[in-house]
Design an enzyme around this catalytic site. Structure first.
Site, PDB file in Angstrom:
ATOM      1  CB  SER A  55      44.193  40.191  46.748  1.00  0.00           C
ATOM      2  OG  SER A  55      43.366  39.965  45.615  1.00  0.00           O
ATOM      3  CG  ASP A  56      49.293  40.507  42.182  1.00  0.00           C
ATOM      4  OD1 ASP A  56      48.543  40.702  41.205  1.00  0.00           O
ATOM      5  OD2 ASP A  56      50.534  40.533  42.102  1.00  0.00           O
ATOM      6  CE1 TYR A  57      43.829  42.248  39.171  1.00  0.00           C
ATOM      7  CE2 TYR A  57      43.758  41.128  37.050  1.00  0.00           C
ATOM      8  CZ  TYR A  57      43.519  42.247  37.822  1.00  0.00           C
ATOM      9  OH  TYR A  57      42.963  43.359  37.243  1.00  0.00           O
ATOM     10  CB  ALA A  97      47.293  37.117  45.948  1.00  0.00           C
TER      11      ALA A  97
END
Length: 751
Positions: free
Chosen positions: A275-277, A279
């Site tokens: 995951s993007d931070y 997200a």
């Protein structure tokens, strides 16, 4: 079998721990330098999937030890704890940022990604990422959260600087080389590359970071997904990161169609999705598709996100509760755990997870690494205008060096360089400014006068008088202006630093005009991240140089170009508009997109692929064989390039294609090959592009990837709007559907 046996021994808590990360700062004691035994026991008792930024997450280098050697020591201690103090002894992956070099104190800082793309040199990119890989593995890192494959067409978006530009073919070419160099041929010595942001992140509503994206399915596949598929299939990229936005109401972080059906099903991706931070929790607090963290975790995991970054949150207790309450099956958990453990086996972590601390220092900031950074910076510099004032003579009596970016080390760096990203005052390495570079270049007899003139964003003109006086007494003025990169409002470009205005910030344009009014030659050097509206800049400069954020050796690289020790050959990876209202102004628009405005033409100030040289190049003898081929074959496109000037230099030859008549509307031209070629004065080289019919494929009205019969125009040029040779060939026979295996890139040979 070994992995499945390991999973069978794991408790639910141990499995879910593998889907999570812990930031290094959460494991340190109050000193900010040493690991806390209590925190190790508290946060790593069940093991852990990843550690977030051991080197890149340490504190202020002015206050604590942030050296690569210390980062390696910390990594070893964490791995030792996991091996000796957890039930199963599973090692952790360590992820770091590495967009323009390893984001760590003491690591080599290369040009920002948009500058890398300006080199049009895929071999240089792969050489660079081999250095990044070496430095990262030396400190115990295993995954890099780069490259960015977003196709950038809106310069209002602050993250344009992180991209490889506006064209999917160029982006795919650069990204594929980046991945190959970072991962290497042996993954046990490599670093997983992470393709991001999957997908379409760069074409957001209003140019605002994370805003919804409105892209039709055909454009989504042919433009925005193309680089990702190429990097997966051609370079076997081992990690992908989701994007924050939603497409047609579906957040990317919760899209099984995107993260599983397309990525794993169609692309045949076999790595890990991170995951993007933050997200996953954004599904709850931004998108409102989940009522709580438990639902957010279920949506993300079932969509295909294996690991939550940067820290345990939704994939912690909320996910454990969801399994125990029967809201998600443990079999779904097992799928992601298996992928995470497979990655660790591929990286060789179960066999040898420790690093040699004593050897670390010798692998950072070597003379060879600095020279490589300088060479790539030189290759990235684009000469946009030259009214015969460049190159400057080293015998000049005096030079005025003016502007807020003339002597600002911090502003030579992109947003994911250690100093810029963490907003620290202390430079992580020695950064050569343009002022220092010029001083390094000229003899002591040349008088260098420096005046800042103004700040980047401040409205004060109090410094103008000093700058004007400096210019009046000089033979020429080098005015260095542009952006300062940062994140979350700490810069004029970078992540979450979006703008409605794409002219120079503050009063910098007024400063340039004031210097121009002195009547002295004005050489404007841009140190920036976004594609500026460039017409007014060009109108007020005798020479205009685009240097982007050129990294630690940027000042020397700029001086090399200014004084003719290096012949510029960078080419624009993104079109520079005349004004903001023209956006999007990418070169590969559809035919109906070229109706002029009332106030201006539908042309950029400087087109994609453009860049000048101190020499001239001639093109001749185009030959295309065969003249007629099939939809499953290829053609050879052969021509000659000659250096017709008096100075050695590089030419970037560019191959564009146009489908003359097609079943759906197609762009007026599309890049399908390029090569940076060095030529001595008077030298001629023969270039052959082998263009594969697969490269002509597009998604038809039924969303099938097809190659249609018909006439294809061939355009060979020095830029997208400087076409030197034209020809055509025919694809005969029937329409062919291109299945999963296909050719993404042209072959090129130089003789």
């Amino acid at each position: 079998m070994q992995i499945k046996q390991l999973i069978s021994k794991m408790t639910l808590e141990e499995k879910i721990a593998q889907l999570n990360a812990v930031p290094i700062e959460d494991l340190l004691d109050d000193s900010g330098e040493r690991l806390s035994d209590a925190k190790l026991e508290q946060l790593l008792a069940n093991g852990i999937g990843q550690i977030t930024r051991v080197a890149g997450g340490l504190g202020d280098p002015a206050k604590v030890d942030t050296s690569p050697k210390h980062a390696a020591e910390l990594a070893n201690i964490i791995q030792k704890y996991l091996k000796e103090n957890t039930r199963l002894g599973i090692p952790a992956m360590v992820h770091e940022e590495c967009l323009s070099g390893f984001m760590a104190d003491g690591a080599t800082v290369f040009p920002q990604a948009i500058g890398l793309a300006s080199t049009w040199d895929i071999e240089a990119i792969e050489t660079m990422t081999r250095v990044i890989r070496q430095q990262m593995r030396a400190t115990g890192a295993h995954q890099g959260l780069s490259p960015v494959l977003d196709v950038a067409r809106d310069p209002r978006w602050g993250r344009v600087e992180e991209t490889f530009g506006e064209d999917p073919y160029l982006v795919a070419s650069m990204a594929t080389s980046y991945v190959r160099g970072l991962q290497g041929e042996d993954l046990t010595k490599g670093v997983f590359a992470t393709l991001k942001h999957f997908a379409g992140h760069s074409f957001s509503e209003g140019g605002r970071n994370c805003a919804p994206v409105h892209i039709g399915p055909r454009e989504f596949w042919d433009i925005f997904l193309f680089p990702f598929e190429a990097a997966v299939r051609e370079a076997n990229a081992k990690s992908v990161m989701n994007a924050y936005h939603d497409i047609d109401g579906i957040p990317c972080a919760a899209s099984r169609e995107l993260l599983t059906d397309i990525l794993r099903g169609h692309f045949r991706f076999d790595g890990i999705v991170v995951s993007d931070y933050d997200a996953i929790d954004r599904l709850r607090k931004v998108h409102f598709t989940a009522k709580d963290k438990k639902e957010a975790a279920i949506q993300a995991l079932e969509a295909g996100i294996d690991i939550e970054l940067p820290k345990m949150d939704c994939y912690g207790q909320p996910l454990i509760d969801a399994v125990k309450e029967g809201m998600i099956s443990e079999a779904t958990i097992n799928e992601s755990v298996e992928r995470v453990l497979t990655a660790k086996f591929e990286l060789g972590l179960f066999d040898d997870v420790y690093v040699d601390v004593d050897s670390v220092s010798g692998l950072f900031e070597t003379p060879e690494q600095r020279e490589l950074s300088r060479d790539i910076a030189r290759k990235s510099i684009v000469l946009l205008k030259n009214d015969n004032v460049l190159p400057l003579s080293k015998d000049m009596g005096s030079i005025a060096v003016i502007g807020p970016n003339a002597d600002n080390a911090r502003n030579m760096l992109g947003d994911y360089a250690f100093m810029a990203h963490r907003s620290y005052d202390k430079a992580s390495v020695h950064i050569v400014t343009v002022l220092e570079g010029i001083k390094n270049k000229v003899p002591e007899s040349c008088c260098i006068t420096y005046a800042k003139g103004c700040d980047i964003v401040d409205s004060s003109t109090d410094g103008f008088a000093e700058a004007v006086d400096a210019a009046k007494t000089a033979d020429a003025a080098v005015v260095v202006v542009g952006d300062n990169s940062g994140i979350f409002g700490k810069g004029t470009s970078g992540e979450n630093d979006d703008r409605t205005d794409i002219t120079l910030p503050g009063v910098q344009m007024q400063l340039i005009k004031a210097i121009k009014d002195t009547g002295k030659p004005v050489i404007v050097v841009l140190i920036n991240g976004r594609a500026f509206a460039a017409k007014e800049l060009a109108d007020n400069a005798s020479a205009l140089i685009e240097a982007w954020y050129p990294g630690e050796e940027g000042g020397n690289a700029v001086a090399d170009v200014l004084f003719g020790d290096y012949n510029p050959a960078g080419r624009l990876p993104i079109s520079l508009p005349c004004e903001v209202g023209q956006i999007p102004i990418n070169y590969n628009l559809k035919p109906a997109s070229y109706i002029n405005y009332l106030s201006t033409e539908t042309k950029p100030a400087f087109a994609f692929g453009y860049g000048m040289s101190y020499t001239t190049f001639g093109y001749s003898d185009l030959n295309i064989t065969p003249a007629v081929t099939t939809s499953a074959s290829k053609v050879d496109i052969n021509f000659k390039v000659t250096n017709a000037g008096q100075m050695a230099g590089d030419e970037v030859v560019q191959l564009y294609i146009r489908d003359e008549v097609s079943s759906i509307v197609r762009p007026v031209k599309e890049l399908r090959g390029f090569k940076r070629v060095n030529l001595q004065p008077g030298q001629t080289k023969e270039i052959t592009f082998t263009l594969y019919a697969d490269q002509l494929a597009f998604h038809d009205k039924d969303m099938r990837l097809v190659v249609e019969p018909g006439t294809f125009k061939v355009m060979i040029g020095s830029s997208s709007d400087d076409i030197r040779l034209e020809g055509s060939f025919e694809i005969g026979g029937l329409k062919r559907e291109v299945m999963t295996e296909r050719r993404f890139f042209a072959d090129v040979s130089v003789q």
